[in-house]
Write a protein that holds these residues in place. Structure first.
Motif, PDB file in Angstrom:
ATOM      1  N   ILE A 108      -8.427  -5.684  -4.807  1.00 14.91           N
ATOM      2  CA  ILE A 108      -9.087  -4.463  -4.340  1.00 14.91           C
ATOM      3  C   ILE A 108     -10.514  -4.384  -4.864  1.00 14.91           C
ATOM      4  CG2 ILE A 108      -9.125  -1.943  -4.680  1.00 14.91           C
ATOM      5  CD1 ILE A 108      -6.167  -1.907  -4.423  1.00 14.91           C
ATOM      6  N   VAL A 161      -8.947   3.751   2.453  1.00 16.80           N
ATOM      7  CA  VAL A 161      -8.622   2.327   2.362  1.00 16.80           C
ATOM      8  C   VAL A 161      -9.058   1.662   3.662  1.00 16.80           C
ATOM      9  CG1 VAL A 161      -6.785   0.663   1.908  1.00 16.80           C
ATOM     10  CG2 VAL A 161      -6.606   2.993   0.995  1.00 16.80           C
ATOM     11  N   GLU A 187      -8.913  -9.104   0.471  1.00 14.98           N
ATOM     12  CA  GLU A 187      -9.427  -8.027  -0.379  1.00 14.98           C
ATOM     13  C   GLU A 187      -9.460  -6.721   0.397  1.00 14.98           C
ATOM     14  OE1 GLU A 187     -12.938  -8.335  -3.301  1.00 14.98           O
ATOM     15  OE2 GLU A 187     -13.772  -7.218  -1.596  1.00 14.98           O
ATOM     16  N   ILE A 188      -8.866  -5.685  -0.188  1.00 13.84           N
ATOM     17  CA  ILE A 188      -8.833  -4.353   0.411  1.00 13.84           C
ATOM     18  C   ILE A 188      -9.921  -3.506  -0.239  1.00 13.84           C
ATOM     19  CG2 ILE A 188      -7.370  -2.372   0.951  1.00 13.84           C
ATOM     20  CD1 ILE A 188      -6.291  -4.997   2.028  1.00 13.84           C
ATOM     21  N   SER A 189     -10.636  -2.728   0.566  1.00 12.76           N
ATOM     22  CA  SER A 189     -11.703  -1.872   0.045  1.00 12.76           C
ATOM     23  C   SER A 189     -11.205  -0.441  -0.118  1.00 12.76           C
ATOM     24  CB  SER A 189     -12.911  -1.882   0.988  1.00 12.76           C
ATOM     25  OG  SER A 189     -13.471  -3.179   1.068  1.00 12.76           O
ATOM     26  N   PHE A 190     -11.372   0.099  -1.346  1.00 16.19           N
ATOM     27  CA  PHE A 190     -11.061   1.488  -1.636  1.00 16.19           C
ATOM     28  C   PHE A 190     -12.374   2.260  -1.767  1.00 16.19           C
ATOM     29  CE2 PHE A 190      -6.548   1.826  -3.583  1.00 16.19           C
ATOM     30  CZ  PHE A 190      -6.039   1.017  -2.585  1.00 16.19           C
ATOM     31  N   LEU A 195      -4.143   0.337 -11.027  1.00 13.43           N
ATOM     32  CA  LEU A 195      -4.608  -0.939 -10.483  1.00 13.43           C
ATOM     33  C   LEU A 195      -4.763  -1.990 -11.582  1.00 13.43           C
ATOM     34  CD1 LEU A 195      -7.280   0.309  -7.914  1.00 13.43           C
ATOM     35  CD2 LEU A 195      -4.981  -0.568  -7.440  1.00 13.43           C
ATOM     36  N   ILE A 235       0.832  -1.196   0.000  1.00 15.20           N
ATOM     37  CA  ILE A 235       0.000   0.000   0.000  1.00 15.20           C
ATOM     38  C   ILE A 235       0.869   1.249   0.000  1.00 15.20           C
ATOM     39  CG2 ILE A 235      -0.276   0.348   2.497  1.00 15.20           C
ATOM     40  CD1 ILE A 235      -3.116   0.465  -0.090  1.00 15.20           C
TER      41      ILE A 235
END
Length: 338
Positions: free
Chosen positions: A185, A200, A158-161, A176, A129
């Motif tokens: 993501i 994030v 899984e990362i949330s934007f 991305l 990140i």
């Protein structure tokens, strides 16, 4: 990036001169200064004056010299270690936010050395990140959370934007898309998010990535067209890997305020352009700008694109692309501190 190269042996000093000659031709390197011997005396100064230090010496000497100076991955400069023969270029400190990993790859290619990078996300071919923030010129509000998010990325979570739907984030989507195999993501839209921020989130943890102001300074011979300016701009941002949607502002000196090519470029890109008053340019001082006696004799100022960009980027801003000429057009790019 401002770079100091420090060597200990005569052989190392010869290598540093070769390296400086190569780096001086790179528009993304603002300046390169050489230092030789007096390591104990030099390091405490260089550590706070330069963005990166290339140490051509044994690793033991380097480690003992920088150990008392190390404070934080946020503020420490990039440190590279190269042996006297130039066989290995080792990213030693501030690999991500400081840019040491990318610089290591660059230096290794210039002197035909083997790059050595040991950061976990890199060796596991995952996108950290902090790497994303560095590459996209974003600041991080809570750096203590970097470890959590990078660990989660390594674990495949899984990362949330969260972004504002009214803002053009093409630069983020393209970035991305180029790294789809390295990070998982989800993109979410919320009008509650500031347009210059990316939030994030994961499992109650949160980071706010905020755009640092990217300002393109323009200069040109009279009558240069929008196309001429656009061609120069494309070349410069290509070298920095900056997407055009990431540019926040165009600028120049007020003597250029009626240049049709500049005004047309602003309209074409839908990026605002501002013109800096001559009085501000006359008073502005920086050791990083290239001074032109010709411009001084004609307009009373030493430069146009570099000082204009630094002024408009704000206090304590810095150049990330020094004045470079493209067929009668000059481009410089500055970035705000935060």
């Amino acid at each position: 990036m401002k770079i100091a190269i420090i060597s200990v042996s005569d052989k190392g000093f010869e290598l540093s001169k070769i390296l400086k000659n190569k780096l001086d031709d790179d528009s993304t390197i603002i300046k390169t200064d050489l230092y030789h011997k007096d390591v104990k005396k030099q390091f405490p100064i260089l550590f706070y004056e330069y963005d990166a230090i290339i140490a051509i010496m044994a690793s033991g000497i380097l480690i003992r010299s920088i150990a008392p100076l190390i404070e934080s991955k946020i503020s420490d400069p990039a440190i590279l270690n190269i042996d006297d023969n130039g066989n290995f270029a080792i990213s030693t400190l501030s690999g991500h936010l400081g840019g040491a990993n990318n610089l290591t790859e660059k230096i290794a290619s210039l002197i035909d050395a083997t790059p050595v990078i040991t950061t976990s996300t890199d060796v596991n071919k995952r996108l950290g990140i902090d790497v994303l923030a560095k590459d996209l010129y974003l600041s991080i509000d809570n750096t203590k959370e970097i470890l959590f998010f990078n660990k989660s990325i390594l674990e495949g979570k899984e990362i949330s934007f969260f972004i504002n739907p009214d803002k053009n984030f093409d630069y983020l989507f393209e970035y991305l898309n180029d790294n789809t195999l390295e990070i998982d993501i989800s993109i979410n839209f919320s009008s509650k998010i500031n347009t210059d921020e990316i939030h994030v989130q994961l499992d109650g943890h949160k980071l706010v990535l905020k755009e640092r102001k990217v300002v393109v300074g323009l200069g040109c011979k009279r009558g240069k067209s929008c196309e001429d300016l656009y061609d120069g701009l494309k070349c410069s941002i290509s070298e920095l890997n900056i997407h055009i949607s990431r540019i926040n502002e165009l600028c120049s000196a007020e003597i250029k305020k009626n240049e049709k090519g500049m005004l047309d470029l602003s309209n074409k890109l839908n990026i605002p352009i501002n013109f800096v008053e001559l009085d501000k340019l006359k008073l502005f001082e920086s050791d990083d700008i290239q001074k032109s006696e010709f411009v001084k004799s004609k307009f009373g100022i030493y430069g146009v694109c570099e000082p204009s960009a630094l002024i408009m980027a704000g206090f304590d801003s810095k150049l990330i692309y020094k004045k470079t000429s493209y067929n009668g057009v000059t481009i410089a790019i500055a970035i705000s501190k935060n």
